[in-house]
Design a protein around this motif. Structure first.
Motif, PDB file in Angstrom:
ATOM      1  N   ALA A 265      -0.259   4.858  -7.605  1.00  0.00           N
ATOM      2  CA  ALA A 265       0.130   6.041  -6.828  1.00  0.00           C
ATOM      3  C   ALA A 265      -0.890   6.329  -5.731  1.00  0.00           C
ATOM      4  CB  ALA A 265       0.262   7.249  -7.761  1.00  0.00           C
ATOM      5  N   LEU A 266      -2.178   6.153  -6.039  1.00  0.00           N
ATOM      6  CA  LEU A 266      -3.219   6.426  -5.042  1.00  0.00           C
ATOM      7  C   LEU A 266      -3.108   5.474  -3.859  1.00  0.00           C
ATOM      8  CD1 LEU A 266      -5.700   8.048  -4.244  1.00  0.00           C
ATOM      9  CD2 LEU A 266      -7.104   6.436  -5.552  1.00  0.00           C
ATOM     10  N   LEU A 267      -2.782   4.210  -4.118  1.00  0.00           N
ATOM     11  CA  LEU A 267      -2.574   3.253  -3.015  1.00  0.00           C
ATOM     12  C   LEU A 267      -1.475   3.750  -2.080  1.00  0.00           C
ATOM     13  CD1 LEU A 267      -2.749  -0.268  -4.721  1.00  0.00           C
ATOM     14  CD2 LEU A 267      -4.486   0.841  -3.309  1.00  0.00           C
ATOM     15  N   LEU A 268      -0.402   4.255  -2.663  1.00  0.00           N
ATOM     16  CA  LEU A 268       0.697   4.777  -1.855  1.00  0.00           C
ATOM     17  C   LEU A 268       0.249   5.984  -1.032  1.00  0.00           C
ATOM     18  CD1 LEU A 268       3.608   5.309  -0.943  1.00  0.00           C
ATOM     19  CD2 LEU A 268       4.028   6.363  -3.174  1.00  0.00           C
ATOM     20  N   PHE A 269      -0.399   6.941  -1.684  1.00  0.00           N
ATOM     21  CA  PHE A 269      -0.787   8.171  -0.998  1.00  0.00           C
ATOM     22  C   PHE A 269      -1.829   7.910   0.090  1.00  0.00           C
ATOM     23  CE2 PHE A 269       0.217  10.242  -5.330  1.00  0.00           C
ATOM     24  CZ  PHE A 269       1.568  10.277  -5.019  1.00  0.00           C
ATOM     25  N   MET A 270      -2.686   6.913  -0.112  1.00  0.00           N
ATOM     26  CA  MET A 270      -3.651   6.553   0.938  1.00  0.00           C
ATOM     27  C   MET A 270      -2.932   6.001   2.165  1.00  0.00           C
ATOM     28  SD  MET A 270      -6.675   4.882  -1.420  1.00  0.00           S
ATOM     29  CE  MET A 270      -7.600   4.234  -0.039  1.00  0.00           C
ATOM     30  N   GLY A 271      -1.805   5.355   1.958  1.00  0.00           N
ATOM     31  CA  GLY A 271      -1.010   4.870   3.091  1.00  0.00           C
ATOM     32  C   GLY A 271      -0.561   6.018   3.977  1.00  0.00           C
ATOM     33  N   PHE A 272      -0.163   7.145   3.354  1.00  0.00           N
ATOM     34  CA  PHE A 272       0.176   8.331   4.142  1.00  0.00           C
ATOM     35  C   PHE A 272      -1.029   8.795   4.953  1.00  0.00           C
ATOM     36  CE2 PHE A 272       3.484   9.020   0.765  1.00  0.00           C
ATOM     37  CZ  PHE A 272       4.584   8.990   1.606  1.00  0.00           C
ATOM     38  N   GLY A 273      -2.224   8.716   4.336  1.00  0.00           N
ATOM     39  CA  GLY A 273      -3.442   9.128   5.029  1.00  0.00           C
ATOM     40  C   GLY A 273      -3.719   8.283   6.250  1.00  0.00           C
ATOM     41  N   PHE A 274      -3.501   6.969   6.149  1.00  0.00           N
ATOM     42  CA  PHE A 274      -3.689   6.083   7.304  1.00  0.00           C
ATOM     43  C   PHE A 274      -2.759   6.475   8.450  1.00  0.00           C
ATOM     44  CE2 PHE A 274      -5.260   2.897   4.069  1.00  0.00           C
ATOM     45  CZ  PHE A 274      -6.554   2.856   4.541  1.00  0.00           C
ATOM     46  N   ILE A 275      -1.520   6.825   8.098  1.00  0.00           N
ATOM     47  CA  ILE A 275      -0.552   7.212   9.134  1.00  0.00           C
ATOM     48  C   ILE A 275      -0.988   8.498   9.824  1.00  0.00           C
ATOM     49  CG2 ILE A 275       1.829   7.962   9.534  1.00  0.00           C
ATOM     50  CD1 ILE A 275       2.676   6.137   7.220  1.00  0.00           C
ATOM     51  N   VAL A 276      -1.394   9.491   9.033  1.00  0.00           N
ATOM     52  CA  VAL A 276      -1.812  10.777   9.599  1.00  0.00           C
ATOM     53  C   VAL A 276      -3.031  10.598  10.502  1.00  0.00           C
ATOM     54  CG1 VAL A 276      -2.739  13.069   9.048  1.00  0.00           C
ATOM     55  CG2 VAL A 276      -0.844  12.145   7.715  1.00  0.00           C
ATOM     56  N   SER A 277      -4.004   9.787  10.061  1.00  0.00           N
ATOM     57  CA  SER A 277      -5.220   9.579  10.865  1.00  0.00           C
ATOM     58  C   SER A 277      -4.911   8.934  12.206  1.00  0.00           C
ATOM     59  CB  SER A 277      -6.215   8.710  10.093  1.00  0.00           C
ATOM     60  OG  SER A 277      -5.783   7.361  10.027  1.00  0.00           O
ATOM     61  N   SER A 278      -3.852   8.147  12.255  1.00  0.00           N
ATOM     62  CA  SER A 278      -3.475   7.479  13.504  1.00  0.00           C
ATOM     63  C   SER A 278      -2.661   8.373  14.424  1.00  0.00           C
ATOM     64  CB  SER A 278      -2.684   6.206  13.194  1.00  0.00           C
ATOM     65  OG  SER A 278      -3.438   5.317  12.397  1.00  0.00           O
ATOM     66  N   LEU A 279      -1.845   9.246  13.827  1.00  0.00           N
ATOM     67  CA  LEU A 279      -0.983  10.114  14.641  1.00  0.00           C
ATOM     68  C   LEU A 279      -1.721  11.331  15.173  1.00  0.00           C
ATOM     69  CD1 LEU A 279       2.316  10.102  12.532  1.00  0.00           C
ATOM     70  CD2 LEU A 279       1.773   8.717  14.544  1.00  0.00           C
TER      71      LEU A 279
END
Length: 368
Positions: A265-279
């Motif tokens: 689950a943490l791997l998935l949620f970190m993916g959201f973090g990567f997207i937010v940091s880029s946007l």
């Protein structure tokens, strides 16, 4: 003689430095550990052994032609479980079903029907009292409207047949939701702020001057977050288990399974973090973007109460959210002793989210 540059050692050095920075960050500690523990303490102290929902099933022998049967089905506060046989018995043993109702003709004129209740030790006695009160109220209403010349249409057997079952406490429902909240917050907010600041402070650019490759930079920073969050998961589960008797059916084996699920689950949620940091265009735009991801899941993914309590039209949306499936899988593993392989549906949905999220993350991620 020149020494070959070790990408792995460089990655571990980044991990070590980043991990130290995480522990020095008050916000990381508060959101990952303090907030979930506060909720666990509150519900642990005031919750006792209360259940979240009231659900019933009808036995196969129930007389469905009597007026009590359709009256019970119309009550909004009661959820009817459409199961039978061994599957229904297992749900009763695990506390998923509050009781099985058996309505039969009594063979005498007064009362014409008898209602027997079967339950388990996993069900809170207060819920059974509520169910008995509802049954008596339904009977009284029918007597008043239709059977005014009859003393009563039915009699509820005061003796409740109980089968053995584990005690289901509020903490068994609340703790998985709080652990999920901790993982989601750390994965989205933690990673978003981390990589945005690394770009803004030109740290990533300085890394380019070293021989370390880009994937190892990301892995090093991400690994520090994983280590920190796995430590917080251990703390949350430990406090819940030893202070409030959070159920770990198979002991250490169940704990390891939960940790593996938490890692996925943490791997998935970190993916959201990567997207937010880029946007994010600036640091102040990170919280609104992150809250668009975390807040709906925090409210709609069964963190505090079952999604069955939501309106019917809203439940399909709840079932799409990844945190919902983490919560469901963890509750099945912790309380029911399910293996990770038994949570195939939840893992497939989490896996699908991982593919989609990281596809977007790779497309949007910025190094500068």
């Amino acid at each position: 003689m020149s020494v070959k540059y070790s990408q792995l050692k460089a990655m571990m050095a980044i991990t070590k430095g980043s991990l130290k920075a995480v522990f020095r960050s008050p916000s990381a500690v508060i959101f990952s550990i303090a907030f979930p523990l506060i909720f666990i303490l509150v519900f642990g102290f005031i919750g006792g052994g209360s259940r979240v929902s009231l659900s019933i099933a009808f036995s196969a022998e129930t007389d469905t032609l009597n007026p009590i049967y359709p009256a019970l089905k119309k009550i909004a506060g009661i959820r009817i479980v459409d199961k039978s046989g061994q599957a229904l018995k297992e749900d009763l043993e695990k506390g998923r079903v509050t009781a099985i109702i058996d309505i039969r003709k009594s063979g005498i004129e007064n009362p014409p029907y008898t209602i027997n209740i079967s339950s388990s030790e996993a069900v809170n006695p207060q819920n059974l009292q509520v169910l008995q009160s509802i049954l008596n109220a339904v009977i009284a209403g029918i007597n008043q409207q239709t059977f005014s010349n009859t003393p009563t249409i039915a009699m509820v057997n005061s003796r409740i047949e109980k089968i053995p079952g584990r005690v289901y406490r509020t903490i068994d429902f609340i703790l998985p939701g709080q652990l999920g909240f901790s993982l989601l917050s750390a994965g989205v907010f933690g990673v978003a702020f981390l990589f945005f600041n690394l770009r803004q402070q030109l740290v990533l650019k300085r890394f380019y001057a070293t021989p370390i490759r880009r994937p190892y930079i990301v892995l090093g920073e991400a690994l520090s977050r994983v280590i920190f969050q796995m430590m917080t998961a251990i703390i949350i589960i430990g406090v819940g288990h030893y202070a409030f008797k959070f159920t770990l059916v198979n002991g250490f084996e169940t704990f390891l399974t939960i940790m593996l699920l938490s890692f996925i689950a943490l791997l998935l949620f970190m993916g959201f973090g990567f997207i937010v940091s880029s946007l994010a265009k600036n640091e102040s735009s990170i919280p609104p973007l992150a809250n668009l991801i975390t807040l709906p899941q925090f409210l709609l993914a069964g963190t505090f109460f079952s999604i069955d309590a939501f309106p019917t039209w809203l439940q399909p949306i709840c079932k799409v959210l990844p945190l919902t499936h983490f919560n469901n899988a963890m509750r099945n593993i912790a309380f029911e002793g399910a293996a990770l392989s038994a949570c195939g549906k939840e893992l497939m949905i989490l896996g699908a989210w991982i593919v989609v999220v990281y596809a977007v993350a790779f497309k949007t991620f910025k190094w500068e």
